[in-house]
Motif scaffolding. Sequence first.
Motif, short mmCIF file in Angstrom:
data_model
loop_
_atom_site.label_atom_id
_atom_site.label_comp_id
_atom_site.label_asym_id
_atom_site.label_seq_id
_atom_site.Cartn_x
_atom_site.Cartn_y
_atom_site.Cartn_z
N ASN A 1 -1.58 -1.31 -14.02
CA ASN A 1 -0.57 -0.52 -14.24
C ASN A 1 0.59 -0.99 -13.35
OD1 ASN A 1 -1.52 0.27 -11.90
ND2 ASN A 1 -1.76 2.64 -12.44
N VAL A 2 0.52 -2.16 -12.67
CA VAL A 2 1.64 -2.67 -11.73
C VAL A 2 1.91 -4.25 -12.11
CG1 VAL A 2 1.04 -1.21 -9.74
CG2 VAL A 2 0.00 -3.43 -9.97
N SER A 3 3.06 -4.33 -11.68
CA SER A 3 3.28 -6.00 -12.12
C SER A 3 2.84 -6.97 -11.16
CB SER A 3 5.04 -5.99 -12.10
OG SER A 3 5.38 -7.33 -12.35
N LEU A 4 2.19 -7.86 -11.65
CA LEU A 4 1.66 -8.93 -11.00
C LEU A 4 2.32 -10.33 -11.38
CD1 LEU A 4 -2.17 -8.28 -10.65
CD2 LEU A 4 -0.41 -7.44 -9.30
N THR A 5 3.10 -11.09 -10.46
CA THR A 5 3.88 -12.17 -10.99
C THR A 5 3.13 -13.42 -10.09
OG1 THR A 5 5.36 -12.04 -9.12
CG2 THR A 5 5.99 -10.88 -11.25
N PRO A 6 3.42 -14.55 -10.51
CA PRO A 6 2.85 -15.82 -9.98
C PRO A 6 3.12 -15.97 -8.53
CG PRO A 6 3.68 -16.42 -12.23
CD PRO A 6 4.09 -15.05 -11.80
N ASP A 7 4.10 -15.36 -7.88
CA ASP A 7 4.24 -15.65 -6.67
C ASP A 7 3.45 -14.64 -5.72
OD1 ASP A 7 5.58 -13.35 -7.41
OD2 ASP A 7 7.59 -13.81 -6.28
N GLU B 1 0.88 -12.86 -3.30
CA GLU B 1 0.28 -13.50 -2.06
C GLU B 1 -0.85 -12.41 -1.61
OE1 GLU B 1 0.67 -16.11 -0.43
OE2 GLU B 1 2.75 -16.59 -1.44
N PRO B 2 -1.83 -12.95 -0.96
CA PRO B 2 -2.98 -11.84 -1.01
C PRO B 2 -2.55 -10.56 0.09
CG PRO B 2 -3.74 -14.16 -0.15
CD PRO B 2 -2.09 -14.19 -0.60
N GLU B 3 -1.46 -10.54 0.93
CA GLU B 3 -1.15 -9.49 1.60
C GLU B 3 -0.04 -8.50 0.46
OE1 GLU B 3 1.78 -13.14 2.54
OE2 GLU B 3 -0.28 -12.78 2.60
N ASP B 4 0.08 -8.92 -0.55
CA ASP B 4 0.80 -8.12 -1.33
C ASP B 4 -0.18 -7.09 -1.97
OD1 ASP B 4 3.12 -9.71 -0.99
OD2 ASP B 4 2.96 -10.90 -2.81
N LEU B 5 -1.14 -7.38 -2.15
CA LEU B 5 -2.52 -6.62 -2.68
C LEU B 5 -2.36 -5.10 -2.16
CD1 LEU B 5 -5.25 -9.06 -3.51
CD2 LEU B 5 -3.78 -7.95 -5.07
N ILE B 6 -2.06 -4.96 -0.89
CA ILE B 6 -2.13 -3.57 -0.18
C ILE B 6 -1.16 -2.74 -0.86
CG2 ILE B 6 -1.77 -2.34 1.94
CD1 ILE B 6 -2.96 -5.05 3.28
N LEU B 7 0.01 -3.38 -1.12
CA LEU B 7 1.07 -2.61 -1.63
C LEU B 7 0.81 -2.45 -2.97
CD1 LEU B 7 4.32 -3.90 0.20
CD2 LEU B 7 3.53 -1.44 -0.05
N LYS B 8 0.26 -3.41 -3.84
CA LYS B 8 0.17 -3.41 -5.54
C LYS B 8 -0.84 -2.21 -5.54
CE LYS B 8 2.86 -6.20 -6.77
NZ LYS B 8 4.01 -5.77 -7.71
N ALA B 9 -1.85 -2.20 -4.71
CA ALA B 9 -3.07 -1.01 -4.42
C ALA B 9 -2.40 0.43 -4.52
CB ALA B 9 -4.14 -1.55 -3.69
N GLU B 10 -1.55 0.30 -3.59
CA GLU B 10 -1.11 1.60 -3.20
C GLU B 10 -0.22 2.05 -4.38
OE1 GLU B 10 1.12 1.90 0.50
OE2 GLU B 10 -0.84 1.40 1.61
N GLN B 11 0.71 1.18 -5.18
CA GLN B 11 1.64 1.39 -6.10
C GLN B 11 0.69 1.91 -7.24
OE1 GLN B 11 3.91 -1.73 -8.04
NE2 GLN B 11 5.21 -0.45 -8.22
N SER B 12 -0.52 1.11 -7.45
CA SER B 12 -1.33 1.52 -8.46
C SER B 12 -1.96 2.70 -8.50
CB SER B 12 -2.44 0.59 -8.67
OG SER B 12 -3.22 0.71 -9.66
N ASP B 13 -2.46 3.18 -7.29
CA ASP B 13 -2.91 4.63 -6.90
C ASP B 13 -1.63 5.60 -7.29
OD1 ASP B 13 -5.42 3.65 -6.28
OD2 ASP B 13 -5.26 3.62 -4.10
N ASP C 1 12.13 3.36 -16.66
CA ASP C 1 13.15 2.81 -16.40
C ASP C 1 13.50 2.57 -14.94
OD1 ASP C 1 13.16 5.42 -16.78
OD2 ASP C 1 15.26 5.49 -16.46
N ILE C 2 12.55 3.27 -14.11
CA ILE C 2 12.89 3.01 -12.71
C ILE C 2 11.88 2.27 -11.95
CG2 ILE C 2 12.88 4.73 -10.42
CD1 ILE C 2 13.36 7.18 -12.21
N ASP C 3 12.56 1.63 -11.10
CA ASP C 3 11.72 0.44 -10.23
C ASP C 3 11.13 1.36 -9.06
OD1 ASP C 3 10.50 -1.77 -8.86
OD2 ASP C 3 12.53 -2.63 -8.30
N PHE C 4 9.99 1.53 -9.10
CA PHE C 4 9.01 2.14 -7.92
C PHE C 4 8.56 1.26 -6.89
CE2 PHE C 4 9.11 5.36 -11.41
CZ PHE C 4 9.42 6.48 -10.65
N SER C 5 9.09 0.17 -6.74
CA SER C 5 8.57 -0.97 -5.74
C SER C 5 9.04 -0.52 -4.26
CB SER C 5 9.01 -2.31 -6.08
OG SER C 5 8.77 -2.75 -7.37
N LEU C 6 7.97 -0.48 -3.40
CA LEU C 6 8.44 -0.15 -2.00
C LEU C 6 7.69 -1.26 -1.21
CD1 LEU C 6 6.98 3.75 -1.89
CD2 LEU C 6 9.46 2.79 -2.13
#
Length: 191
Positions: free
Chosen positions: A142-148, A150-162, A175-180
Amino acid sequence: MSIGAAIEDFQRAHLKAVTEEILAKATGKSANLLSYDTVRKELKLHNTAIDRGLHEISLDAIVGSAGRYEDFTKSFFPKRPSDESRWAGVKVAVESMTGVPPIEVYKVDQVYFVIDGNHRVSIARQMGVPSIQAYVKEIYVNVSLTPDLEPEDLILKAEQSDFFHQTNLNKTRPDIDFSLTLAGMYAKLLE
């Protein structure tokens, strides 16, 4: 191609792996492939995969492995000298026109993780090939994962997914970008 020439190619590729790891340490970046199991656990991915069949996929979109993530760098250069004969044997098969079967991958959003075919990916990258044939099994996230990624991005991606699991905002407000960019901020939004 002779086995001797393939071994020389392996040695050049292995030297590139060593160089990539040294540069990564100097810049503070990671030279490691992502572990599919780590991504699966962090993002709480379901094991349900949809078989998407055979596709031509970009080598640049392959960011990790389901099993051999410690054997190759992020650029799929071989890290272990003990892998020389296996890598060289696959290189000879690739070059000999006998062909090799397509690789197998998990697709998670826009990125891929190798299930089977890590050496083939390594050799294709070493040869400068832009894409490779792959049997694709897609896993929903349920989150966006792109080829760039990085391992440290997983923390934020996990929080966003939760956050999305709890709020469904990714579905009700697509329509809203919820990226923090700071860890812990998704929890503050839920307070």
